[in-house]
Design a protein around this motif. Structure first.
Motif, PDB file in Angstrom:
ATOM      1  N   PRO A 190      12.255  15.318  11.596  1.00 10.61           N
ATOM      2  CA  PRO A 190      11.857  14.051  11.582  1.00 10.61           C
ATOM      3  C   PRO A 190      10.160  13.896  11.459  1.00 10.61           C
ATOM      4  N   TYR A 191       9.996  12.779  10.837  1.00  8.42           N
ATOM      5  CA  TYR A 191       8.494  12.629  10.507  1.00  8.42           C
ATOM      6  C   TYR A 191       7.970  11.277  10.736  1.00  8.42           C
ATOM      7  N   GLU A 192       7.003  10.885  10.982  1.00 10.12           N
ATOM      8  CA  GLU A 192       6.472   9.387  11.116  1.00 10.12           C
ATOM      9  C   GLU A 192       5.550   9.077   9.752  1.00 10.12           C
ATOM     10  N   ASN A 193       4.924  10.005   9.330  1.00  8.26           N
ATOM     11  CA  ASN A 193       4.011   9.714   8.225  1.00  8.26           C
ATOM     12  C   ASN A 193       4.095  10.914   7.444  1.00  8.26           C
ATOM     13  N   LEU A 194       3.377  10.842   6.198  1.00  8.99           N
ATOM     14  CA  LEU A 194       3.353  11.830   5.085  1.00  8.99           C
ATOM     15  C   LEU A 194       2.210  13.019   5.521  1.00  8.99           C
ATOM     16  N   GLY A 195       1.376  12.580   6.650  1.00  6.90           N
ATOM     17  CA  GLY A 195       0.419  13.544   7.123  1.00  6.90           C
ATOM     18  C   GLY A 195       1.213  14.449   7.822  1.00  6.90           C
ATOM     19  N   GLY A 239       0.831  -1.229  -0.202  1.00  7.15           N
ATOM     20  CA  GLY A 239      -0.100   0.159   0.022  1.00  7.15           C
ATOM     21  C   GLY A 239       0.878   1.284   0.067  1.00  7.15           C
ATOM     22  N   VAL A 240       0.307   2.102  -0.059  1.00  5.79           N
ATOM     23  CA  VAL A 240       1.128   3.508   0.357  1.00  5.79           C
ATOM     24  C   VAL A 240       0.463   4.356   1.559  1.00  5.79           C
ATOM     25  N   ASP A 241       1.258   5.331   2.200  1.00  7.99           N
ATOM     26  CA  ASP A 241       1.029   6.186   3.139  1.00  7.99           C
ATOM     27  C   ASP A 241      -0.427   6.911   2.844  1.00  7.99           C
ATOM     28  N   GLU A 242      -1.064   6.593   3.888  1.00  7.10           N
ATOM     29  CA  GLU A 242      -2.493   7.127   3.796  1.00  7.10           C
ATOM     30  C   GLU A 242      -2.679   8.565   3.493  1.00  7.10           C
ATOM     31  N   ASP A 243      -1.515   9.454   3.854  1.00 13.18           N
ATOM     32  CA  ASP A 243      -1.576  10.899   3.704  1.00 13.18           C
ATOM     33  C   ASP A 243      -0.970  11.200   2.647  1.00 13.18           C
ATOM     34  N   LEU A 244      -0.506  10.447   1.592  1.00 14.00           N
ATOM     35  CA  LEU A 244       0.013  10.695   0.336  1.00 14.00           C
ATOM     36  C   LEU A 244      -0.959  11.878  -0.376  1.00 14.00           C
TER      37      LEU A 244
END
Ligand SMILES: [Mg+2]
Ligand SMILES: [Zn+2]
Length: 241
Positions: free
Chosen positions: A210-215, A77-82
């Protein structure tokens, strides 16, 4: 918007592990390559060979049909916040490109099976990656960006591609997650890093967020773009913090 021809920023996204939920090349190798692929991986991690020689050698060890590869890619899958990040960059006229040390075939397949609204938002950007071609059970590689190997031996030289695509010298934003991003961060003005890349940046005193997800990236960029804060000021702040 009076000045949309000259974007104030340009966004470069790594693909494997940054956009995708897992590294597509690693998934293929783990499932379908002779275990000798691990020796090449270790040589690459140790800096003994470049990613171009590494990927070429590893893919020669793969035996899988297109159906098998496609089924594997369709599980990723892809990052849900892409989508949120792409909508933000589109709203601010920020050109957005994918720069990957992986393969075009995997990127296109994974994006095509993701949210239908993603592909149109990436249509004006480039996907810069190595080329993967399947014939029967065998898979071969080509390196269209660039035909000559760079000094690092990259499959796709991220800093070279970033310079090439950034004709107006806009602020270069880079988002990545791993060792294949180590040369890209040196050519970026604003770096978002997670996992191995975050550790690498810390070890080498490279300013990064730093980040954890694209959101997280979208939220930070939203503030950065709407507040019109100056990049230099923020970089200095992070380095001294
Ligand atoms: Mg990656
Ligand atoms: Zn390179």
């Amino acid at each position: 918007m009076t000045n949309s021809q000259e974007p104030k920023a340009i966004l470069f996204l790594d693909f494997d592990g940054t956009i995708s939920s897992r590294d597509a090349v690693d998934a293929i190798l783990e499932a379908y390559a002779d275990p000798a692929w691990l020796a090449f991986e270790a040589e690459w991690r140790a800096g003994l060979i470049g990613s171009r020689d590494c990927l070429r050698a590893q893919m020669e060890l793969v035996r899988a049909t297109r159906t098998q590869i496609d089924a594997l890619l369709d599980e990723i899958g892809v990052d849900e916040d892409l989508l949120a990040l792409l909508e933000l960059s589109a709203a601010h006229y920020i050109p957005t490109h994918i720069v990957s040390d992986g393969f075009d075939y995997c990127i296109r397949r994974i994006l095509a099976t993701a949210n239908k609204r993603i592909a149109p938002l990436l249509r004006s950007g480039r996907v810069c990656a190595a080329h993967l071609e399947g014939r029967g059970h065998l898979w071969s590689t080509e390196f269209p960006f660039f035909h000559q190997t760079c000094g690092h031996g990259c499959a796709t030289c991220k800093p070279a591609v970033m310079r090439l695509l950034n004709k107006t010298n806009a602020q270069a934003i880079f988002v990545g997650d791993g060792l294949s991003d180590r040369y890209a961060v040196e050519s970026a003005d604003l770096v978002f890093a997670k996992n191995g890349l975050s550790s690498y940046c810390t070890e080498h005193s490279i300013a990064h967020t730093p980040y954890e997800n694209l959101g997280d990236v979208a939220a930070y960029l939203h503030d950065w773009l709407t507040a019109r804060r100056f990049l230099r000021e923020e970089t200095l702040f992070r380095v001294s913090a």
